[in-house]
Design an enzyme around this catalytic site. Sequence first.
Site, PDB file in Angstrom:
ATOM      1  N   LEU A 131      53.070  89.597  42.942  1.00 42.94           N
ATOM      2  CA  LEU A 131      53.578  88.346  43.522  1.00 42.94           C
ATOM      3  C   LEU A 131      53.587  88.443  45.046  1.00 42.94           C
ATOM      4  O   LEU A 131      53.010  87.609  45.738  1.00 42.94           O
ATOM      5  CB  LEU A 131      54.994  88.066  42.990  1.00 42.94           C
ATOM      6  CG  LEU A 131      55.678  86.805  43.508  1.00 42.94           C
ATOM      7  CD1 LEU A 131      54.989  85.545  42.963  1.00 42.94           C
ATOM      8  CD2 LEU A 131      57.164  86.772  43.079  1.00 42.94           C
ATOM      9  N   GLU A 133      53.222  89.421  49.057  1.00 41.40           N
ATOM     10  CA  GLU A 133      52.112  89.645  49.993  1.00 41.40           C
ATOM     11  C   GLU A 133      52.714  90.071  51.328  1.00 41.40           C
ATOM     12  O   GLU A 133      53.918  89.912  51.557  1.00 41.40           O
ATOM     13  CB  GLU A 133      51.312  88.348  50.170  1.00 41.40           C
ATOM     14  CG  GLU A 133      50.668  87.883  48.867  1.00 41.40           C
ATOM     15  CD  GLU A 133      49.808  86.627  49.031  1.00 41.40           C
ATOM     16  OE1 GLU A 133      49.720  86.107  50.174  1.00 41.40           O
ATOM     17  OE2 GLU A 133      49.238  86.195  48.022  1.00 41.40           O
ATOM     18  N   PRO A 134      51.855  90.545  52.242  1.00 34.12           N
ATOM     19  CA  PRO A 134      52.385  90.984  53.540  1.00 34.12           C
ATOM     20  C   PRO A 134      53.238  89.909  54.220  1.00 34.12           C
ATOM     21  O   PRO A 134      54.271  90.218  54.802  1.00 34.12           O
ATOM     22  CB  PRO A 134      51.124  91.303  54.345  1.00 34.12           C
ATOM     23  CG  PRO A 134      50.110  91.693  53.307  1.00 34.12           C
ATOM     24  CD  PRO A 134      50.428  90.858  52.091  1.00 34.12           C
ATOM     25  N   ALA A 136      54.431  87.099  52.569  1.00 34.34           N
ATOM     26  CA  ALA A 136      55.142  86.299  51.557  1.00 34.34           C
ATOM     27  C   ALA A 136      55.974  87.231  50.689  1.00 34.34           C
ATOM     28  O   ALA A 136      55.515  87.714  49.657  1.00 34.34           O
ATOM     29  CB  ALA A 136      54.152  85.500  50.704  1.00 34.34           C
ATOM     30  N   SER A 138      60.296  87.338  50.464  1.00 39.24           N
ATOM     31  CA  SER A 138      61.327  86.454  49.902  1.00 39.24           C
ATOM     32  C   SER A 138      60.777  85.050  49.698  1.00 39.24           C
ATOM     33  O   SER A 138      61.115  84.370  48.723  1.00 39.24           O
ATOM     34  CB  SER A 138      62.540  86.404  50.840  1.00 39.24           C
ATOM     35  OG  SER A 138      63.176  87.657  50.865  1.00 39.24           O
ATOM     36  N   TRP A 162      53.369  95.762  47.932  1.00 39.30           N
ATOM     37  CA  TRP A 162      54.556  96.317  47.237  1.00 39.30           C
ATOM     38  C   TRP A 162      54.363  96.280  45.728  1.00 39.30           C
ATOM     39  O   TRP A 162      55.288  95.937  44.989  1.00 39.30           O
ATOM     40  CB  TRP A 162      55.849  95.547  47.586  1.00 39.30           C
ATOM     41  CG  TRP A 162      56.095  95.255  49.012  1.00 39.30           C
ATOM     42  CD1 TRP A 162      56.309  94.023  49.566  1.00 39.30           C
ATOM     43  CD2 TRP A 162      56.198  96.203  50.085  1.00 39.30           C
ATOM     44  NE1 TRP A 162      56.521  94.142  50.908  1.00 39.30           N
ATOM     45  CE2 TRP A 162      56.454  95.454  51.257  1.00 39.30           C
ATOM     46  CE3 TRP A 162      56.084  97.592  50.178  1.00 39.30           C
ATOM     47  CZ2 TRP A 162      56.602  96.055  52.505  1.00 39.30           C
ATOM     48  CZ3 TRP A 162      56.230  98.182  51.425  1.00 39.30           C
ATOM     49  CH2 TRP A 162      56.491  97.423  52.554  1.00 39.30           C
ATOM     50  N   THR A 164      54.315  97.729  42.354  1.00 39.20           N
ATOM     51  CA  THR A 164      54.800  98.910  41.637  1.00 39.20           C
ATOM     52  C   THR A 164      53.781  99.349  40.580  1.00 39.20           C
ATOM     53  O   THR A 164      53.267  98.521  39.835  1.00 39.20           O
ATOM     54  CB  THR A 164      56.149  98.593  40.964  1.00 39.20           C
ATOM     55  OG1 THR A 164      57.064  98.171  41.974  1.00 39.20           O
ATOM     56  CG2 THR A 164      56.720  99.817  40.256  1.00 39.20           C
ATOM     57  N   GLU A 370      62.494  92.880  43.239  1.00 46.81           N
ATOM     58  CA  GLU A 370      62.680  91.715  42.362  1.00 46.81           C
ATOM     59  C   GLU A 370      63.606  90.685  43.020  1.00 46.81           C
ATOM     60  O   GLU A 370      64.399  90.012  42.356  1.00 46.81           O
ATOM     61  CB  GLU A 370      63.122  92.130  40.964  1.00 46.81           C
ATOM     62  CG  GLU A 370      62.020  92.955  40.292  1.00 46.81           C
ATOM     63  CD  GLU A 370      61.928  92.794  38.807  1.00 46.81           C
ATOM     64  OE1 GLU A 370      62.455  91.818  38.271  1.00 46.81           O
ATOM     65  OE2 GLU A 370      61.286  93.661  38.169  1.00 46.81           O
TER      66      GLU A 370
HETATM   67  N1  CAA Z   1      62.660  79.008  36.490  1.00 51.49           N
HETATM   68  C1  CAA Z   1      61.758  78.007  36.427  1.00 51.49           C
HETATM   69  N2  CAA Z   1      61.309  77.338  37.515  1.00 51.49           N
HETATM   70  C2  CAA Z   1      61.825  77.702  38.694  1.00 51.49           C
HETATM   71  C3  CAA Z   1      62.779  78.744  38.837  1.00 51.49           C
HETATM   72  C4  CAA Z   1      63.202  79.395  37.655  1.00 51.49           C
HETATM   73  N3  CAA Z   1      64.110  80.378  37.709  1.00 51.49           N
HETATM   74  N4  CAA Z   1      63.095  78.875  40.135  1.00 51.49           N
HETATM   75  C5  CAA Z   1      62.371  77.959  40.807  1.00 51.49           C
HETATM   76  N5  CAA Z   1      61.605  77.255  39.933  1.00 51.49           N
HETATM   77  C6  CAA Z   1      60.714  76.131  40.224  1.00 51.49           C
HETATM   78  C7  CAA Z   1      61.534  74.993  40.797  1.00 51.49           C
HETATM   79  O1  CAA Z   1      62.080  74.183  39.772  1.00 51.49           O
HETATM   80  C8  CAA Z   1      60.528  74.258  41.626  1.00 51.49           C
HETATM   81  O2  CAA Z   1      59.723  73.475  40.779  1.00 51.49           O
HETATM   82  P1  CAA Z   1      59.366  71.956  41.127  1.00 51.49           P
HETATM   83  O3  CAA Z   1      58.622  71.998  42.419  1.00 51.49           O
HETATM   84  O4  CAA Z   1      58.531  71.523  39.984  1.00 51.49           O
HETATM   85  O5  CAA Z   1      60.670  71.232  41.261  1.00 51.49           O
HETATM   86  C9  CAA Z   1      59.632  75.380  42.148  1.00 51.49           C
HETATM   87  O6  CAA Z   1      59.806  76.480  41.256  1.00 51.49           O
HETATM   88  C10 CAA Z   1      60.000  75.807  43.544  1.00 51.49           C
HETATM   89  O7  CAA Z   1      61.354  76.215  43.538  1.00 51.49           O
HETATM   90  P2  CAA Z   1      62.209  76.351  44.860  1.00 51.49           P
HETATM   91  O8  CAA Z   1      62.071  75.063  45.665  1.00 51.49           O
HETATM   92  O9  CAA Z   1      63.578  76.792  44.478  1.00 51.49           O
HETATM   93  O10 CAA Z   1      61.410  77.482  45.625  1.00 51.49           O
HETATM   94  P3  CAA Z   1      61.669  78.183  47.015  1.00 51.49           P
HETATM   95  O11 CAA Z   1      60.400  78.242  47.743  1.00 51.49           O
HETATM   96  O12 CAA Z   1      62.873  77.586  47.673  1.00 51.49           O
HETATM   97  O13 CAA Z   1      61.980  79.702  46.565  1.00 51.49           O
HETATM   98  C11 CAA Z   1      63.299  81.581  45.878  1.00 51.49           C
HETATM   99  C12 CAA Z   1      63.023  80.064  45.784  1.00 51.49           C
HETATM  100  C13 CAA Z   1      64.466  81.791  44.894  1.00 51.49           C
HETATM  101  C14 CAA Z   1      63.726  82.040  47.250  1.00 51.49           C
HETATM  102  C15 CAA Z   1      62.059  82.352  45.371  1.00 51.49           C
HETATM  103  O14 CAA Z   1      60.995  82.251  46.298  1.00 51.49           O
HETATM  104  C16 CAA Z   1      62.341  83.822  45.137  1.00 51.49           C
HETATM  105  O15 CAA Z   1      62.862  84.191  44.083  1.00 51.49           O
HETATM  106  N6  CAA Z   1      61.999  84.681  46.111  1.00 51.49           N
HETATM  107  C17 CAA Z   1      62.075  86.120  45.923  1.00 51.49           C
HETATM  108  C18 CAA Z   1      60.785  86.610  45.342  1.00 51.49           C
HETATM  109  C19 CAA Z   1      60.969  87.882  44.584  1.00 51.49           C
HETATM  110  O16 CAA Z   1      61.905  88.050  43.823  1.00 51.49           O
HETATM  111  N7  CAA Z   1      60.035  88.771  44.755  1.00 51.49           N
HETATM  112  C20 CAA Z   1      60.046  90.005  44.045  1.00 51.49           C
HETATM  113  C21 CAA Z   1      58.662  90.465  43.849  1.00 51.49           C
HETATM  114  S1  CAA Z   1      58.460  91.326  42.346  1.00 51.49           S
HETATM  115  C22 CAA Z   1      58.955  92.903  42.607  1.00 51.49           C
HETATM  116  O17 CAA Z   1      59.698  93.238  43.458  1.00 51.49           O
HETATM  117  C23 CAA Z   1      58.431  93.791  41.537  1.00 51.49           C
HETATM  118  C24 CAA Z   1      58.503  95.220  41.697  1.00 51.49           C
HETATM  119  O18 CAA Z   1      57.742  95.814  42.383  1.00 51.49           O
HETATM  120  C25 CAA Z   1      59.402  95.971  40.800  1.00 51.49           C
END
Ligand code: CAA
Length: 387
Positions: A131, A133-134, A136, A138, A162, A164, A370
Amino acid sequence: MAAEQAFDGYRLTDEQQAVREAVREVCAAKVAPRAAEADETGEFPKASFDALRAADFHAPHIPVEYGGAGADALATAIVIEEVARACAASSLIPAVNKLGTMPLILAGSAELRRKYLTQVAAGDAMFSYCLSEPEAGSDAAAMTTRAVREGDDWVLNGVKRWITNAGVSEFYTVFAVTDPTARSRGISAFVVEKSDPGVSFGAPEKKLGIKGSPTREVYLDGVRIPADRMIGAEGTGFATAMQTLDHTRVTIAAQAVGIAQGALDYAKGYVQERRQFGKPVSDFQGIQFMLADMGMKLEAARQLTYAAAGRSERGDADLTYFGAAAKCFASDAAMEITTDAVQLLGGYGYTRDYPVERMMRDAKITQIYEGTNQVQRIVMARQLLKG
Ligand code: CAA
């Protein structure tokens, strides 16, 4: 149903308790003895993978119909917790297998599920999740990795960061922009294979902790894949990514609980052995109060995690809130508990001769990945305010 019992806060079913005991036994014999080595060398703990695979704990969440163990969300959390208690890096084997495959389970076609889940269940392949990117992190919807339709194929270009278990995983869920005018609604999800021409990996990141779990960039350079490798419909990738995280933030909470339990167990033994002023330091009330606080926070974190796992199993509407709350609370608790464990060992705790400094370093990532704990608070606040 198993998960509902946990939600009610009663006790684990006999089956879940048996899972805990079985994982603990495998980990005591084959995973814990290699945890320090994985941390020192930064090499993927292949022996731990083999041991988890032999006992069917490498991807326990995969449904029985695909040859998996069919563990429910709580039993899966217990597996991850117990592996993390021994070795946090190894716990990313079951955790990231769940993260990588969850988009398929939630939204993949029957053919995709059959083709890929069976291989992960058999232990022939691991699955990572691409998910971030450099530019992108949060702001995940700001991704720029592009997928362009060419005839019956999609062609992917971009950089994921990042990731895993990158390099050791055979398969990757990759989120890419299919419509740059639509922000989050213009993102789609795909399965990319390590062997697809144009896939390559960056150098392993030099990290503070979870060193045995490789974290690398994934480069997509004109990667051409058939259209049926899209997961779900075009434009639904971001929602699938978020729904996936709702489920898997519970597994990170479980990882945090396991790391904290490992630190508390070690510190508890140490303070009863270590003598100062003519008696075990556990006789001092200052030490006792620290232990009591550690145990209290740990149990609160565990209960919230198991409650969230119940929601994950049932797919409850408040899973988004509970997944974020459990991940945030448990990881903050793990950071405090592991830091206190180092304190209880004094100077010894600060050295690599004892495991608690590793656990403190490993705990830190659970507050970051996450979704940072600041993002979790955004998620929780949005859920509270819309209610
Ligand atoms: N379930 C379903 N749909 C969802 C949702 C959910 N939980 N959360 C958001 N959406 C949908 C929204 O309904 C919206 O849809 P519509 O446009 O149709 O209305 C769309 O997604 C956009 O939602 P937001 O406007 O809320 O989006 P945002 O740009 O404001 O971002 C955020 C919200 C919570 C900050 C999100 O970007 C986020 O969670 N960021 C963190 C990313 C993250 O967790 N990265 C971790 C990477 S994975 C990792 O770390 C793995 C590893 O190595 C172990």
